[in-house]
Design a protein around this motif. Structure first.
Motif, PDB file in Angstrom:
ATOM      1  N   LEU A  84      67.139  26.136  85.656  1.00  0.00           N
ATOM      2  CA  LEU A  84      66.286  25.468  86.645  1.00  0.00           C
ATOM      3  C   LEU A  84      65.360  26.502  87.265  1.00  0.00           C
ATOM      4  CD1 LEU A  84      69.083  23.356  88.337  1.00  0.00           C
ATOM      5  CD2 LEU A  84      67.280  22.452  86.879  1.00  0.00           C
ATOM      6  N   PRO A  85      64.055  26.266  87.265  1.00  0.00           N
ATOM      7  CA  PRO A  85      63.126  27.281  87.787  1.00  0.00           C
ATOM      8  C   PRO A  85      63.268  27.537  89.279  1.00  0.00           C
ATOM      9  CG  PRO A  85      61.965  25.237  87.278  1.00  0.00           C
ATOM     10  CD  PRO A  85      63.345  25.090  86.733  1.00  0.00           C
ATOM     11  N   ASP A  86      63.633  26.522  90.046  1.00  0.00           N
ATOM     12  CA  ASP A  86      63.808  26.703  91.483  1.00  0.00           C
ATOM     13  C   ASP A  86      64.676  25.583  92.030  1.00  0.00           C
ATOM     14  OD1 ASP A  86      62.105  24.465  91.606  1.00  0.00           O
ATOM     15  OD2 ASP A  86      60.340  25.722  91.799  1.00  0.00           O
ATOM     16  N   ALA A  87      64.972  25.698  93.331  1.00  0.00           N
ATOM     17  CA  ALA A  87      65.829  24.697  93.965  1.00  0.00           C
ATOM     18  C   ALA A  87      65.156  23.333  94.045  1.00  0.00           C
ATOM     19  CB  ALA A  87      66.221  25.172  95.364  1.00  0.00           C
ATOM     20  N   ALA A  88      63.818  23.307  94.017  1.00  0.00           N
ATOM     21  CA  ALA A  88      63.101  22.032  94.080  1.00  0.00           C
ATOM     22  C   ALA A  88      63.345  21.180  92.841  1.00  0.00           C
ATOM     23  CB  ALA A  88      61.608  22.281  94.254  1.00  0.00           C
ATOM     24  N   HIS A  89      63.723  21.798  91.710  1.00  0.00           N
ATOM     25  CA  HIS A  89      64.057  21.033  90.516  1.00  0.00           C
ATOM     26  C   HIS A  89      65.505  20.555  90.544  1.00  0.00           C
ATOM     27  CE1 HIS A  89      60.343  22.857  89.087  1.00  0.00           C
ATOM     28  NE2 HIS A  89      60.370  22.031  88.054  1.00  0.00           N
ATOM     29  N   LEU A  90      66.344  21.253  91.294  1.00  0.00           N
ATOM     30  CA  LEU A  90      67.749  20.855  91.383  1.00  0.00           C
ATOM     31  C   LEU A  90      67.945  19.704  92.363  1.00  0.00           C
ATOM     32  CD1 LEU A  90      70.749  21.309  90.723  1.00  0.00           C
ATOM     33  CD2 LEU A  90      70.778  23.107  92.463  1.00  0.00           C
ATOM     34  N   ALA A  91      67.148  19.662  93.434  1.00  0.00           N
ATOM     35  CA  ALA A  91      67.323  18.652  94.474  1.00  0.00           C
ATOM     36  C   ALA A  91      67.161  17.219  93.962  1.00  0.00           C
ATOM     37  CB  ALA A  91      66.366  18.935  95.632  1.00  0.00           C
ATOM     38  N   PRO A  92      66.086  16.896  93.198  1.00  0.00           N
ATOM     39  CA  PRO A  92      65.983  15.510  92.712  1.00  0.00           C
ATOM     40  C   PRO A  92      67.062  15.153  91.706  1.00  0.00           C
ATOM     41  CG  PRO A  92      64.245  16.871  91.775  1.00  0.00           C
ATOM     42  CD  PRO A  92      64.906  17.688  92.846  1.00  0.00           C
ATOM     43  N   TRP A  93      67.526  16.136  90.928  1.00  0.00           N
ATOM     44  CA  TRP A  93      68.611  15.863  89.980  1.00  0.00           C
ATOM     45  C   TRP A  93      69.891  15.496  90.721  1.00  0.00           C
ATOM     46  CZ3 TRP A  93      73.305  18.318  88.706  1.00  0.00           C
ATOM     47  CH2 TRP A  93      73.882  17.905  87.497  1.00  0.00           C
ATOM     48  N   ALA A  94      70.084  16.091  91.900  1.00  0.00           N
ATOM     49  CA  ALA A  94      71.261  15.781  92.711  1.00  0.00           C
ATOM     50  C   ALA A  94      71.053  14.554  93.589  1.00  0.00           C
ATOM     51  CB  ALA A  94      71.627  16.983  93.582  1.00  0.00           C
ATOM     52  N   GLY A  95      69.817  14.067  93.701  1.00  0.00           N
ATOM     53  CA  GLY A  95      69.554  12.893  94.521  1.00  0.00           C
ATOM     54  C   GLY A  95      69.543  13.177  96.004  1.00  0.00           C
ATOM     55  N   VAL A  96      69.045  14.355  96.417  1.00  0.00           N
ATOM     56  CA  VAL A  96      69.003  14.706  97.837  1.00  0.00           C
ATOM     57  C   VAL A  96      67.572  14.919  98.307  1.00  0.00           C
ATOM     58  CG1 VAL A  96      71.310  15.677  97.906  1.00  0.00           C
ATOM     59  CG2 VAL A  96      69.403  17.145  97.272  1.00  0.00           C
ATOM     60  N   LEU A  98      72.273  22.597  99.233  1.00  0.00           N
ATOM     61  CA  LEU A  98      72.046  22.752  97.799  1.00  0.00           C
ATOM     62  C   LEU A  98      71.060  23.875  97.512  1.00  0.00           C
ATOM     63  CD1 LEU A  98      72.885  21.514  95.103  1.00  0.00           C
ATOM     64  CD2 LEU A  98      70.877  20.042  95.238  1.00  0.00           C
ATOM     65  N   ALA A  99      70.018  23.994  98.331  1.00  0.00           N
ATOM     66  CA  ALA A  99      69.058  25.087  98.143  1.00  0.00           C
ATOM     67  C   ALA A  99      69.725  26.444  98.358  1.00  0.00           C
ATOM     68  CB  ALA A  99      67.879  24.911  99.096  1.00  0.00           C
ATOM     69  N   ALA A 100      70.614  26.515  99.334  1.00  0.00           N
ATOM     70  CA  ALA A 100      71.341  27.769  99.572  1.00  0.00           C
ATOM     71  C   ALA A 100      72.246  28.096  98.389  1.00  0.00           C
ATOM     72  CB  ALA A 100      72.158  27.658 100.856  1.00  0.00           C
ATOM     73  N   ILE A 101      72.890  27.088  97.823  1.00  0.00           N
ATOM     74  CA  ILE A 101      73.755  27.312  96.658  1.00  0.00           C
ATOM     75  C   ILE A 101      72.937  27.834  95.486  1.00  0.00           C
ATOM     76  CG2 ILE A 101      75.180  26.133  94.941  1.00  0.00           C
ATOM     77  CD1 ILE A 101      76.161  24.292  97.159  1.00  0.00           C
ATOM     78  N   TRP A 102      71.754  27.263  95.262  1.00  0.00           N
ATOM     79  CA  TRP A 102      70.900  27.712  94.149  1.00  0.00           C
ATOM     80  C   TRP A 102      70.513  29.171  94.312  1.00  0.00           C
ATOM     81  CZ3 TRP A 102      66.112  29.812  93.446  1.00  0.00           C
ATOM     82  CH2 TRP A 102      65.610  29.800  92.140  1.00  0.00           C
ATOM     83  N   ARG A 103      70.130  29.565  95.510  1.00  0.00           N
ATOM     84  CA  ARG A 103      69.729  30.953  95.735  1.00  0.00           C
ATOM     85  C   ARG A 103      70.914  31.897  95.588  1.00  0.00           C
ATOM     86  NH1 ARG A 103      64.835  32.253  97.418  1.00  0.00           N
ATOM     87  NH2 ARG A 103      65.661  34.309  98.009  1.00  0.00           N
TER      88      ARG A 103
END
Length: 313
Positions: free
Chosen positions: A205-217, A284-289
């Motif tokens: 995942l390039p950044d947390a912004a790509h993970l957030a919609p996948w998680a539905g948040v 979730l953004a903190a977890i990604w970082r």
């Protein structure tokens, strides 16, 4: 075939053919054309150890839900006998409540005797317990309660066995788990679910912004003629969403933390639901970082916004 041929999991909604005279052969031809022009985006497929861990955590979640349903049916059935123990105790799964449920099955029906089985702070509610435990407990209730308790005990055994298997499966990821578990609100169970759903390799995942919609948040895009319209939160990974929701609720109940201060700041203007989703997004953004850069969680403190506003003034 995995490992021998390149395998790509595609979202059918993003690769659907035009409606009309569709056949399986035409669909296969259409997919081949999209693949030849690099127009297919592969979905996230975690490695084998993560998938094995995911099977365990998801089955544990299903068993926990089944156990909750058993206690709900048990509570409803007790009300048919006039027993209102659930109106006094916070949960039927506690030690005191379980003792009060086992005793009638063994033939002990005296409300005074049952109320005296309360432990801890629940003993302050003994008069209320005596009133709540009054009822007509017949042989039919005894039989059904024995079945409910046996079913709940069986599920408890299965959940404990899954916990042992999950603990073994988490061994390769113990460093990542100990790192992200420092985030306020994340319990050990939630940490295990997060790792089972997103893995520990964030390079996909390039950044947390790509993970957030996948998680539905995060809300879905809804813009027309340059104006952003109201949009609800899109559906995502339900297991990850549930773990983040639990973590966000726990975080907002704590004092003197950044996440609790952020929730209180957003609540008046956004409402409780949206503020809670914002906390889930922050976690979730903190977890990604933390997983991407090996960073440790740094508590910003409850006065973060006040300090920031003063520095910007």
């Amino acid at each position: 075939m995995e490992g021998q041929l390149p395998v790509m999991l595609i979202n059918a909604k993003q690769a659907r053919n035009m409606p009309g005279r569709k056949t399986d052969v035409n669909d296969a031809t259409w997919l081949a054309q999209l693949a030849a022009h690099n127009l297919l985006i592969g979905s996230f497929i975690p490695p084998e150890p993560i998938r094995q861990l995911r099977d365990l955590t998801r089955n544990r979640s299903s068993l926990v839900h089944d156990r909750t349903k058993v206690y709900q049916r048990m509570e409803k059935f007790l009300e048919s006998s006039g027993n209102k123990i659930s109106a006094v105790v916070s949960s039927l799964t506690g030690v005191s409540a379980r003792n009060m449920l086992d005793a009638p099955v063994d033939g002990h029906l005296d409300p005074q005797l049952l109320a005296n089985m309360a432990q801890g702070r629940l003993r302050q509610k003994i008069p209320d317990l005596i009133d709540a435990l009054e009822g007509r407990f017949t042989t039919r209730h005894e039989f059904m309660m024995r079945l409910f308790l046996k079913q709940a005990d069986g599920l408890d055994v299965m959940i404990r066995e899954l916990d042992e298997q999950i603990e073994d499966a988490m061994t390769p990821f113990c460093e990542a788990a100990s790192s992200i578990s420092t985030i306020q609100g994340l319990s050990d169970t939630s940490t295990e679910v997060v790792i089972a759903e997103i893995g520990v390799d964030m390079s996909v995942l390039p950044d947390a912004a790509h993970l957030a919609p996948w998680a539905g948040v995060c809300p879905g895009p809804n813009e027309s003629a340059g104006r952003s319209q109201s949009s609800h939160t899109r559906g995502g990974n339900s297991y990850l969403k549930a773990a983040l929701s639990t973590a966000a609720l726990n975080a907002t109940r704590q004092k003197n933390t950044f996440l609790a201060a952020r929730f209180r700041r957003l609540y008046p203007c956004r409402g409780g639901s949206r503020a809670l989703v914002a906390i889930e997004h922050t976690i979730l953004a903190a977890i990604w970082r933390m997983l991407s850069y090996g960073e440790v969680y740094r508590e910003l403190g409850p006065d973060y916004y006040q300090t920031r506003n003063q520095s910007m003034a």
